[in-house]
Scaffold this motif. Sequence first.
Motif, PDB file in Angstrom:
ATOM      1  N   LEU A 198      -7.744   4.697   1.332  1.00 43.18           N
ATOM      2  CA  LEU A 198      -7.029   5.208   0.164  1.00 43.18           C
ATOM      3  C   LEU A 198      -5.593   5.590   0.514  1.00 43.18           C
ATOM      4  CD1 LEU A 198      -7.315   5.946  -2.843  1.00 43.18           C
ATOM      5  CD2 LEU A 198      -8.059   8.225  -2.129  1.00 43.18           C
ATOM      6  N   LYS A 199      -5.353   6.076   1.718  1.00 35.97           N
ATOM      7  CA  LYS A 199      -4.000   6.475   2.096  1.00 35.97           C
ATOM      8  C   LYS A 199      -3.059   5.280   2.207  1.00 35.97           C
ATOM      9  CE  LYS A 199      -4.746   6.463   7.114  1.00 35.97           C
ATOM     10  NZ  LYS A 199      -4.761   7.295   8.344  1.00 35.97           N
ATOM     11  N   ASN A 200      -3.613   4.076   2.295  1.00 39.79           N
ATOM     12  CA  ASN A 200      -2.786   2.868   2.357  1.00 39.79           C
ATOM     13  C   ASN A 200      -2.387   2.370   0.978  1.00 39.79           C
ATOM     14  OD1 ASN A 200      -5.092   1.979   4.872  1.00 39.79           O
ATOM     15  ND2 ASN A 200      -2.978   2.558   5.292  1.00 39.79           N
ATOM     16  N   LEU A 201      -3.000   2.923  -0.064  1.00 45.17           N
ATOM     17  CA  LEU A 201      -2.725   2.465  -1.427  1.00 45.17           C
ATOM     18  C   LEU A 201      -1.547   3.244  -2.004  1.00 45.17           C
ATOM     19  CD1 LEU A 201      -3.759   0.621  -3.757  1.00 45.17           C
ATOM     20  CD2 LEU A 201      -5.085   2.578  -4.547  1.00 45.17           C
ATOM     21  N   VAL A 202      -0.493   2.525  -2.375  1.00 44.98           N
ATOM     22  CA  VAL A 202       0.693   3.161  -2.951  1.00 44.98           C
ATOM     23  C   VAL A 202       0.679   2.944  -4.455  1.00 44.98           C
ATOM     24  CG1 VAL A 202       3.206   3.172  -3.027  1.00 44.98           C
ATOM     25  CG2 VAL A 202       2.029   2.830  -0.853  1.00 44.98           C
ATOM     26  N   GLY A 203       0.773   4.040  -5.206  1.00 49.67           N
ATOM     27  CA  GLY A 203       0.774   3.932  -6.662  1.00 49.67           C
ATOM     28  C   GLY A 203       1.025   5.282  -7.287  1.00 49.67           C
ATOM     29  N   PRO A 204       1.123   5.331  -8.597  1.00 46.71           N
ATOM     30  CA  PRO A 204       1.334   6.606  -9.294  1.00 46.71           C
ATOM     31  C   PRO A 204       0.232   7.602  -8.962  1.00 46.71           C
ATOM     32  CG  PRO A 204       1.609   4.736 -10.783  1.00 46.71           C
ATOM     33  CD  PRO A 204       1.024   4.190  -9.527  1.00 46.71           C
ATOM     34  N   SER A 205       0.574   8.871  -8.903  1.00 48.18           N
ATOM     35  CA  SER A 205      -0.397   9.900  -8.532  1.00 48.18           C
ATOM     36  C   SER A 205      -1.585   9.938  -9.494  1.00 48.18           C
ATOM     37  CB  SER A 205       0.282  11.273  -8.485  1.00 48.18           C
ATOM     38  OG  SER A 205       0.869  11.588  -9.744  1.00 48.18           O
ATOM     39  N   GLU A 206      -1.337   9.659 -10.778  1.00 52.52           N
ATOM     40  CA  GLU A 206      -2.429   9.672 -11.755  1.00 52.52           C
ATOM     41  C   GLU A 206      -3.467   8.609 -11.425  1.00 52.52           C
ATOM     42  OE1 GLU A 206      -3.259   9.018 -16.552  1.00 52.52           O
ATOM     43  OE2 GLU A 206      -1.204   9.013 -15.781  1.00 52.52           O
TER      44      GLU A 206
ATOM     45  N   VAL B 205      -4.053   7.214  -8.455  1.00 48.68           N
ATOM     46  CA  VAL B 205      -4.731   7.601  -7.217  1.00 48.68           C
ATOM     47  C   VAL B 205      -5.768   8.681  -7.483  1.00 48.68           C
ATOM     48  CG1 VAL B 205      -4.418   8.622  -4.936  1.00 48.68           C
ATOM     49  CG2 VAL B 205      -2.768   6.941  -5.770  1.00 48.68           C
ATOM     50  N   GLU B 206      -5.438   9.653  -8.332  1.00 49.68           N
ATOM     51  CA  GLU B 206      -6.386  10.721  -8.654  1.00 49.68           C
ATOM     52  C   GLU B 206      -7.619  10.180  -9.370  1.00 49.68           C
ATOM     53  OE1 GLU B 206      -6.449  13.896  -7.684  1.00 49.68           O
ATOM     54  OE2 GLU B 206      -4.708  13.311  -6.461  1.00 49.68           O
ATOM     55  N   ARG B 207      -7.427   9.207 -10.230  1.00 46.06           N
ATOM     56  CA  ARG B 207      -8.574   8.626 -10.939  1.00 46.06           C
ATOM     57  C   ARG B 207      -9.482   7.868  -9.971  1.00 46.06           C
ATOM     58  NH1 ARG B 207      -6.925   5.733 -16.423  1.00 46.06           N
ATOM     59  NH2 ARG B 207      -9.109   6.172 -16.910  1.00 46.06           N
ATOM     60  N   LEU B 208      -8.885   7.219  -8.981  1.00 51.10           N
ATOM     61  CA  LEU B 208      -9.696   6.537  -7.972  1.00 51.10           C
ATOM     62  C   LEU B 208     -10.454   7.551  -7.115  1.00 51.10           C
ATOM     63  CD1 LEU B 208      -7.300   3.676  -6.809  1.00 51.10           C
ATOM     64  CD2 LEU B 208      -9.310   3.508  -8.287  1.00 51.10           C
ATOM     65  N   LYS B 209      -9.813   8.658  -6.813  1.00 46.29           N
ATOM     66  CA  LYS B 209     -10.504   9.721  -6.077  1.00 46.29           C
ATOM     67  C   LYS B 209     -11.703  10.227  -6.870  1.00 46.29           C
ATOM     68  CE  LYS B 209      -6.568  11.512  -3.397  1.00 46.29           C
ATOM     69  NZ  LYS B 209      -5.659  12.674  -3.194  1.00 46.29           N
ATOM     70  N   GLN B 210     -11.566  10.287  -8.192  1.00 44.55           N
ATOM     71  CA  GLN B 210     -12.670  10.720  -9.041  1.00 44.55           C
ATOM     72  C   GLN B 210     -13.835   9.734  -8.968  1.00 44.55           C
ATOM     73  OE1 GLN B 210     -13.123  13.510 -10.652  1.00 44.55           O
ATOM     74  NE2 GLN B 210     -15.060  12.921 -11.632  1.00 44.55           N
ATOM     75  N   VAL B 211     -13.522   8.426  -8.976  1.00 43.48           N
ATOM     76  CA  VAL B 211     -14.571   7.409  -8.853  1.00 43.48           C
ATOM     77  C   VAL B 211     -15.304   7.580  -7.527  1.00 43.48           C
ATOM     78  CG1 VAL B 211     -15.045   4.935  -8.690  1.00 43.48           C
ATOM     79  CG2 VAL B 211     -13.346   5.768 -10.320  1.00 43.48           C
ATOM     80  N   ILE B 212     -14.548   7.759  -6.453  1.00 42.08           N
ATOM     81  CA  ILE B 212     -15.141   7.919  -5.122  1.00 42.08           C
ATOM     82  C   ILE B 212     -16.020   9.160  -5.080  1.00 42.08           C
ATOM     83  CG2 ILE B 212     -14.595   8.385  -2.695  1.00 42.08           C
ATOM     84  CD1 ILE B 212     -12.028   6.680  -3.148  1.00 42.08           C
TER      85      ILE B 212
ATOM     86  N   VAL C  55     -10.283  -0.751  -1.164  1.00 41.00           N
ATOM     87  CA  VAL C  55     -10.234   0.681  -0.842  1.00 41.00           C
ATOM     88  C   VAL C  55     -11.549   1.361  -1.215  1.00 41.00           C
ATOM     89  CG1 VAL C  55      -9.198   2.880  -1.534  1.00 41.00           C
ATOM     90  CG2 VAL C  55      -7.728   0.952  -0.923  1.00 41.00           C
ATOM     91  N   LEU C  56     -12.052   1.078  -2.411  1.00 48.53           N
ATOM     92  CA  LEU C  56     -13.306   1.687  -2.848  1.00 48.53           C
ATOM     93  C   LEU C  56     -14.454   1.291  -1.914  1.00 48.53           C
ATOM     94  CD1 LEU C  56     -13.038   1.281  -6.730  1.00 48.53           C
ATOM     95  CD2 LEU C  56     -12.793   3.388  -5.400  1.00 48.53           C
ATOM     96  N   ALA C  57     -14.474   0.023  -1.516  1.00 45.82           N
ATOM     97  CA  ALA C  57     -15.517  -0.429  -0.598  1.00 45.82           C
ATOM     98  C   ALA C  57     -15.418   0.308   0.738  1.00 45.82           C
ATOM     99  CB  ALA C  57     -15.409  -1.941  -0.383  1.00 45.82           C
TER     100      ALA C  57
ATOM    101  N   SER D 103       7.754   3.541   0.152  1.00 48.12           N
ATOM    102  CA  SER D 103       6.480   3.881   0.789  1.00 48.12           C
ATOM    103  C   SER D 103       5.751   2.639   1.275  1.00 48.12           C
ATOM    104  CB  SER D 103       5.590   4.662  -0.185  1.00 48.12           C
ATOM    105  OG  SER D 103       6.168   5.899  -0.524  1.00 48.12           O
ATOM    106  N   VAL D 104       5.772   1.574   0.464  1.00 48.41           N
ATOM    107  CA  VAL D 104       5.115   0.328   0.851  1.00 48.41           C
ATOM    108  C   VAL D 104       5.761  -0.240   2.122  1.00 48.41           C
ATOM    109  CG1 VAL D 104       4.693  -2.075   0.181  1.00 48.41           C
ATOM    110  CG2 VAL D 104       4.373  -0.237  -1.486  1.00 48.41           C
ATOM    111  N   ILE D 105       7.077  -0.282   2.127  1.00 44.17           N
ATOM    112  CA  ILE D 105       7.799  -0.843   3.273  1.00 44.17           C
ATOM    113  C   ILE D 105       7.605   0.012   4.520  1.00 44.17           C
ATOM    114  CG2 ILE D 105      10.104  -1.384   4.179  1.00 44.17           C
ATOM    115  CD1 ILE D 105      10.888  -2.112   1.260  1.00 44.17           C
ATOM    116  N   LYS D 106       7.715   1.321   4.366  1.00 40.72           N
ATOM    117  CA  LYS D 106       7.516   2.225   5.505  1.00 40.72           C
ATOM    118  C   LYS D 106       6.108   2.065   6.090  1.00 40.72           C
ATOM    119  CE  LYS D 106      10.657   5.931   3.996  1.00 40.72           C
ATOM    120  NZ  LYS D 106      10.726   7.331   3.471  1.00 40.72           N
ATOM    121  N   GLY D 107       5.120   1.947   5.197  1.00 39.69           N
ATOM    122  CA  GLY D 107       3.747   1.810   5.652  1.00 39.69           C
ATOM    123  C   GLY D 107       3.527   0.556   6.474  1.00 39.69           C
ATOM    124  N   ARG D 108       4.274  -0.511   6.158  1.00 43.21           N
ATOM    125  CA  ARG D 108       4.086  -1.770   6.890  1.00 43.21           C
ATOM    126  C   ARG D 108       4.922  -1.840   8.161  1.00 43.21           C
ATOM    127  NH1 ARG D 108       1.707  -4.327   9.377  1.00 43.21           N
ATOM    128  NH2 ARG D 108       1.180  -6.544   9.291  1.00 43.21           N
TER     129      ARG D 108
END
Length: 322
Positions: free
Chosen positions: A85-93, A95-102, A138-140, A255-260
Amino acid sequence: MAGLGEHITAMVRSHASGDDSAFYSVALQIAAREARQGHHVLADDIKKAVDTSRQVTPRSNVTKLAKPRGEVADLIETSHPEVTLKNLVGPSELVERLKQVIAEQRQRMTLLEHGFEPTHRLLLEGPPGTGKTMTAAVLARELALPMFTVRLDSLLSKYMGETAGKLRLVFDEVAERRGVYLFDEFDALGADRSGNDVGEARRILNSFLVFLEQSSPESIVIAATNHRSILDKALFRRFDMVLTYHLPDRMEARSVIKGRLGSLMKRLRWDIVDSHTDGLSHADLVKAAEASAKSVLMRGHTQVTADDLIAALKTRRTASIG
């Protein structure tokens, strides 16, 4: 929720395949079903039997080693992603919804025991390269599950009966083998069509909707599309959650570029780089970062400069337009 007969069928199949996790999960679904109907004593007996059996049965990580066999093996590609999940760059909303699914999936037994299903049917929509497939990965990874990518080229047939039959095979697998199931480029299946094939297309879509409605909450079913506008409107209310993806803004692009680039990037002049990231997808930015890094390393250097990155971004933009 699927009918009792389908639950029993799924239990028999999971037992035959040696998948204890799937067997117990279906048993708990039956317990939840009985509890909702007021049969609390029976529901408690089933849950106690599951708990007792788990204590005496050796636990094995069957899901991580599981691979579809037989006819369904031609319809599904198996992978075990490592992206987190920390590798996924996107709006905080988002990311929070994905955290809820997890979180719901990790607490799925508690939810099922009280008659509630965890979020397990997701529709992801947005431009290419913005993280939809990565989200499934990420979910997997976060849930320690295999990822099963459904091959729509093998699934779709000019004969409606064949396609519906293949869909049933896939959703039987969803019930029997816990995992994350991705229908990528879903508009090939879920488009709102017109023309001579509208009748057949509607029947195929209706079959999908029925199977989706009955899908096991033990697995996550994800449909991803680049073209929300052409999807049949009946689809949206059948999913537990619809997530919308966008091209990254400048801070997300950084963030995407820095991560890579990692340690290959220090003291980069973002003030002259930022404008060159506009309009590029997450995937484009990753490719540009990789190209700049390889160019620098092959020159014998260890730091990517703004000029290196800008050149790679320009090349990637030209390739994307072309």
